[in-house]
Design a protein around this motif. Structure first.
Motif, short mmCIF file in Angstrom:
data_model
loop_
_atom_site.label_atom_id
_atom_site.label_comp_id
_atom_site.label_asym_id
_atom_site.label_seq_id
_atom_site.Cartn_x
_atom_site.Cartn_y
_atom_site.Cartn_z
N CYS A 177 1.74 26.43 6.95
CA CYS A 177 2.40 25.04 6.93
C CYS A 177 2.05 24.66 5.38
N THR A 178 2.68 23.56 5.19
CA THR A 178 2.76 23.03 3.88
C THR A 178 2.88 21.31 4.08
N ILE A 179 2.30 20.83 2.86
CA ILE A 179 2.32 19.17 2.98
C ILE A 179 3.40 18.70 1.97
N LEU A 180 4.42 17.91 2.59
CA LEU A 180 5.52 17.29 1.68
C LEU A 180 4.82 16.41 0.85
N THR A 181 5.26 16.32 -0.42
CA THR A 181 4.98 15.40 -1.41
C THR A 181 6.07 14.43 -1.97
N THR A 182 5.48 13.38 -2.38
CA THR A 182 7.00 12.42 -2.90
C THR A 182 6.36 11.71 -4.16
N ASP A 183 7.03 10.89 -4.67
CA ASP A 183 6.72 10.08 -5.76
C ASP A 183 5.72 9.14 -5.25
N ALA A 184 4.42 8.80 -5.83
CA ALA A 184 3.63 7.83 -5.57
C ALA A 184 4.12 6.45 -5.54
N VAL A 185 3.75 5.45 -4.71
CA VAL A 185 4.31 4.07 -4.80
C VAL A 185 3.22 3.28 -4.65
N GLY A 186 3.33 1.98 -4.84
CA GLY A 186 2.55 0.97 -4.81
C GLY A 186 1.02 0.97 -5.63
N GLU A 187 -0.03 0.98 -5.57
CA GLU A 187 -0.97 0.85 -6.20
C GLU A 187 -1.59 2.26 -6.49
N LEU A 188 -0.95 3.25 -5.68
CA LEU A 188 -1.48 4.63 -5.71
C LEU A 188 -0.88 5.32 -6.95
N THR A 189 0.17 4.59 -7.58
CA THR A 189 0.69 5.17 -8.80
C THR A 189 -0.39 5.32 -9.85
N ALA A 190 -1.74 4.29 -9.75
CA ALA A 190 -2.77 4.45 -10.71
C ALA A 190 -3.52 5.81 -10.56
N ILE A 191 -3.45 6.37 -9.54
CA ILE A 191 -4.33 7.73 -9.19
C ILE A 191 -3.47 8.64 -9.60
N HIS A 192 -2.28 8.96 -9.16
CA HIS A 192 -1.42 10.02 -9.47
C HIS A 192 0.01 9.91 -9.51
N ASP A 193 0.89 10.61 -9.83
CA ASP A 193 2.41 10.25 -10.00
C ASP A 193 3.18 10.76 -8.44
N ARG A 194 2.00 11.79 -7.90
CA ARG A 194 2.56 12.07 -6.66
C ARG A 194 1.80 11.72 -5.51
N MET A 195 2.25 11.79 -4.16
CA MET A 195 1.20 11.56 -3.03
C MET A 195 1.91 12.41 -2.00
N PRO A 196 0.96 12.76 -0.83
CA PRO A 196 1.67 13.37 0.40
C PRO A 196 2.53 12.16 0.97
N LEU A 197 3.59 12.84 1.73
CA LEU A 197 4.36 11.87 2.33
C LEU A 197 3.87 11.33 3.82
N PRO A 198 3.57 10.24 3.72
CA PRO A 198 3.24 9.62 5.15
C PRO A 198 4.29 9.37 6.11
N MET A 199 4.03 9.73 7.46
CA MET A 199 5.21 9.76 8.46
C MET A 199 4.68 8.78 9.52
N PRO A 200 5.34 7.51 9.35
CA PRO A 200 4.78 6.39 10.31
C PRO A 200 5.34 6.89 11.76
N ARG A 201 4.43 6.33 12.82
CA ARG A 201 4.66 6.78 14.07
C ARG A 201 6.20 6.56 14.68
N GLU A 202 6.80 5.52 14.20
CA GLU A 202 7.91 5.08 14.75
C GLU A 202 8.88 6.44 14.41
N HIS A 203 8.64 7.02 13.50
CA HIS A 203 9.64 8.16 13.10
C HIS A 203 9.14 9.57 13.46
#
Length: 266
Positions: A177-203
């Motif tokens: 497997c591989t983990i999908l990444t996307t542009d960081a958003v919100g306050e997480l942009t202070a840590i890195h310009d990328r982040m794992p792509l979260p998948m909310p339960r409703e999706h």
């Protein structure tokens, strides 16, 4: 990006929580305490959640299944290095969500083999320009751990593959497997310009559906509200070595999470 993470998920308990089938058979224990692994690195066997039909009853509705897979996707077309072993290639432990559908290594998985990767949180490293690593005389790299403030489990979007040595029809398939990444958003942009792509339960229904491609919107950069509950805390450099693996890696050390633009990204 996401190159290290932590998980304390017991597959049996996870199967009960999700009303899923545990296909791990209780094997592949990782880390230093049961199923806990506080320093998950690529090539490790990791837990994933998939939705698949029963092979003997393909017309039945698909069900959730908990499976172990190698973290680092091996495309189905990978050549054989030796009997039952794929040729080593670029470690595909991350895939850009915005390009996966058109990338040869991932496009087939985007259509019909998507998964969830449960985790407690993930690590990223920042370069601190004003601090030096005494041993190397270079700018220090401070690790941070990103996790839900309430301690709840995170589920990241992933893709998976099945590789087989076609010359050995009786050999076991290699799931990866591989983990999908996307542009960081919100306050997480202070840590890195990328982040794992979260998948909310409703999706989950749409994301895990084995019979239909994923809706394009699920691969887009999420809104900042989707990570509002995630906080970053500085942790010990012990995490730098995969030889270290224990709950002490998650303990907050002196310091505070940086503000956007405060530190240079690694």
């Amino acid at each position: 990006m996401c190159g290290r993470y932590a998980t304390t998920t017991d597959p049996g308990r996870l199967a009960v929580e999700l009303d899923a089938i545990d296909e791990t058979d209780g094997d592949g224990r990782a880390g230093t305490s049961g199923y806990a692994n506080y320093n998950v690195a690529p090539t490790t066997q990791v837990l994933t959640v998939v939705e698949r039909h029963d092979r003997e009853h393909p017309d039945d509705d698909p069900v959730l299944r908990i499976r172990r897979m190698r973290w680092g996707l091996v495309p189905v077309w990978t050549k054989v290095a030796e009997p039952g072993v794929p040729v080593k290639g670029k470690p595909l432990f991350n895939a850009r969500a915005d390009k996966a559908a058109t990338t040869a290594s991932f496009r087939d998985a985007v259509k019909y083999r998507r998964c969830l990767v449960p985790m407690d949180g993930w690590y990223e490293w920042l370069v601190e320009p004003d601090a030096l690593d005494g041993a190397k005389g270079k700018a220090a790299k401070q690790p941070y751990f990103m996790a839900n403030a309430d301690g709840s489990r995170l589920y990241m979007a992933g893709l998976w593959s099945v590789w087989r040595d076609r010359s050995l029809p009786e050999s076991s398939p290699l799931l990866s497997c591989t983990i999908l990444t996307t542009d960081a958003v919100g306050e997480l942009t202070a840590i890195h310009d990328r982040m794992p792509l979260p998948m909310p339960r409703e999706h989950w229904d749409a994301w895990l559906d084995p019979d239909h491609p994923a809706p394009d919107e699920l691969l887009r950069t999420p809104e900042p509200e989707s990570v509002a509950g995630i906080v970053a805390r500085p942790v010990s450099p012990l995490v730098n070595s995969v030889k270290n693996n224990g709950p002490e890696l998650l303990a907050k050390v002196d310091g505070s999470a940086p503000k956007a633009g405060q530190m240079r990204l690694l």
